[in-house]
Design a protein around this motif. Structure first.
Motif, PDB file in Angstrom:
ATOM      1  N   VAL A 177      25.417   8.308  71.667  1.00  0.00           N
ATOM      2  CA  VAL A 177      26.485   7.893  70.771  1.00  0.00           C
ATOM      3  C   VAL A 177      27.106   9.036  70.185  1.00  0.00           C
ATOM      4  O   VAL A 177      28.250   9.378  69.860  1.00  0.00           O
ATOM      5  CB  VAL A 177      26.431   6.906  69.675  1.00  0.00           C
ATOM      6  N   THR A 178      26.435  10.298  70.310  1.00  0.00           N
ATOM      7  CA  THR A 178      27.253  11.771  69.759  1.00  0.00           C
ATOM      8  C   THR A 178      27.681  12.483  71.042  1.00  0.00           C
ATOM      9  O   THR A 178      28.351  13.360  70.706  1.00  0.00           O
ATOM     10  CB  THR A 178      25.997  12.749  69.519  1.00  0.00           C
ATOM     11  N   LYS A 186      30.964   4.444  71.352  1.00  0.00           N
ATOM     12  CA  LYS A 186      31.356   4.793  69.918  1.00  0.00           C
ATOM     13  C   LYS A 186      32.034   3.670  69.194  1.00  0.00           C
ATOM     14  O   LYS A 186      31.871   3.375  68.030  1.00  0.00           O
ATOM     15  CB  LYS A 186      32.382   6.090  69.963  1.00  0.00           C
ATOM     16  N   ASP A 187      32.858   2.924  70.281  1.00  0.00           N
ATOM     17  CA  ASP A 187      33.762   1.816  69.632  1.00  0.00           C
ATOM     18  C   ASP A 187      32.770   0.614  69.334  1.00  0.00           C
ATOM     19  O   ASP A 187      32.935   0.048  68.112  1.00  0.00           O
ATOM     20  CB  ASP A 187      34.621   1.245  70.906  1.00  0.00           C
ATOM     21  N   LYS A 190      31.079   1.409  65.695  1.00  0.00           N
ATOM     22  CA  LYS A 190      32.352   1.122  64.866  1.00  0.00           C
ATOM     23  C   LYS A 190      32.268  -0.455  64.430  1.00  0.00           C
ATOM     24  O   LYS A 190      32.394  -0.737  63.365  1.00  0.00           O
ATOM     25  CB  LYS A 190      33.704   1.513  65.222  1.00  0.00           C
ATOM     26  N   GLU A 227      26.426  10.733  63.084  1.00  0.00           N
ATOM     27  CA  GLU A 227      27.628  10.569  64.023  1.00  0.00           C
ATOM     28  C   GLU A 227      28.105   8.878  63.579  1.00  0.00           C
ATOM     29  O   GLU A 227      29.425   8.706  63.522  1.00  0.00           O
ATOM     30  CB  GLU A 227      27.183  10.467  65.392  1.00  0.00           C
ATOM     31  N   ILE A 228      27.242   8.155  63.611  1.00  0.00           N
ATOM     32  CA  ILE A 228      27.600   6.630  63.089  1.00  0.00           C
ATOM     33  C   ILE A 228      28.355   6.690  61.765  1.00  0.00           C
ATOM     34  O   ILE A 228      29.333   6.006  61.584  1.00  0.00           O
ATOM     35  CB  ILE A 228      26.646   5.734  63.178  1.00  0.00           C
ATOM     36  N   LEU A 231      31.814   7.815  62.500  1.00  0.00           N
ATOM     37  CA  LEU A 231      32.483   6.917  63.078  1.00  0.00           C
ATOM     38  C   LEU A 231      32.949   5.960  62.260  1.00  0.00           C
ATOM     39  O   LEU A 231      34.380   5.058  62.369  1.00  0.00           O
ATOM     40  CB  LEU A 231      31.751   6.290  64.154  1.00  0.00           C
TER      41      LEU A 231
END
Length: 254
Positions: A177-178, A186-187, A190, A227-228, A231
């Motif tokens: 995901v990074t 990544k979507d 989110k 990262e999350i 996002l």
């Protein structure tokens, strides 16, 4: 505190540096880790780690990439899972990327794992790669929703995530995901509810940015959470709190 919901500390690349890895976990606020089994021959090593360290747990299962093994049976897996430090069945599932040809044996192996999970009442750790449709179909046919579990190292679409969550499964994000090009993933990160999210390293593989290309370790799971958080435009402590609570609630770990 963070929890690494999926790693392989018994693998040779990591096993020789265990004390350093545990120290690094503490220094990076990673409180616990789940050491995941990939075959029954090495399961005693995985279990020994969990028995020796209060903050490590184990699973029991046979990965779909391991060919030409004596096929595990549900009763056998359920019996091995009858240990307080074994908190899950897996990893199991389907992988049509690495192996080709007649993979009916893979599908039958997956069914045996789901049946084992139902017998012992422990959740599943599911691996799926280029096999989402069959994975979801077998999960539905075998009643995997009755025990739930986690779609580990998730790389599939939002639609697949939705179907898995409808069957009582969590979605686990790894260092992928990074990666800059992981836009679809990544979507998904989110969009899913925090109460359905886990984080993992899959150590020694898939080290997150800023360690991409290096050997992965549980301490690096904080970068997945960071990262999350970016996002979702929330604090990293919120991600840590939610994913850690999800881990203990799902796996009934103590």
């Amino acid at each position: 505190m963070f929890v690494d919901s999926h790693c392989h500390l018994d693998f040779p690349d990591l096993a020789g540096n265990l004390n350093e890895l545990l120290d690094n976990m503490r220094e990076n606020d990673v409180s616990h880790a789940l050491c995941v089994s990939v075959n029954l021959e090495d399961f005693p090593r995985v279990l020994a780690l969990a028995e020796a360290h209060s903050n490590l747990f184990a699973s029991v299962g046979v990965h779909p990439d391991y060919e030409n093994l004596a096929e595990p049976q549900a009763a056998q897996l359920a019996s091995l899972a009858n240990h307080p430090k074994v908190i899950a069945i897996g990893e199991t599932g389907l992988d049509y990327f690495r192996l080709k040809g007649d993979l009916e044996w893979q599908r039958e192996r997956f069914r045996q794992h789901i049946r084992a999970a139902r017998q012992c009442g422990k959740p599943l750790i599911i691996h799926t790669r280029e096999a989402a449709a069959d994975t979801l179909r077998i999960m539905a046919e075998e009643g995997a929703d009755s025990v739930g579990g986690v779609m580990h190292c998730f790389t599939e679409s939002w639609e697949v995530a939705q179907q898995a969550m409808e069957m009582n499964f969590h979605i686990s994000f790894s260092g992928i995901v990074t990666f800059k090009n992981a836009l679809a993933l990544k979507d998904v990160a989110k969009r899913i509810k925090l109460e359905r999210m886990l984080i993992e390293t899959d150590s020694p593989y898939l080290a997150p940015v800023p360690h991409r290309g290096k050997m992965n370790q549980p301490a690096f799971v904080r970068h997945v959470a960071e990262e999350i958080a970016v996002l979702r435009n929330i604090g990293v402590n919120e991600v840590a709190s939610a994913t850690s609570a999800n881990f203990f609630n799902l796996f009934k770990a103590a």
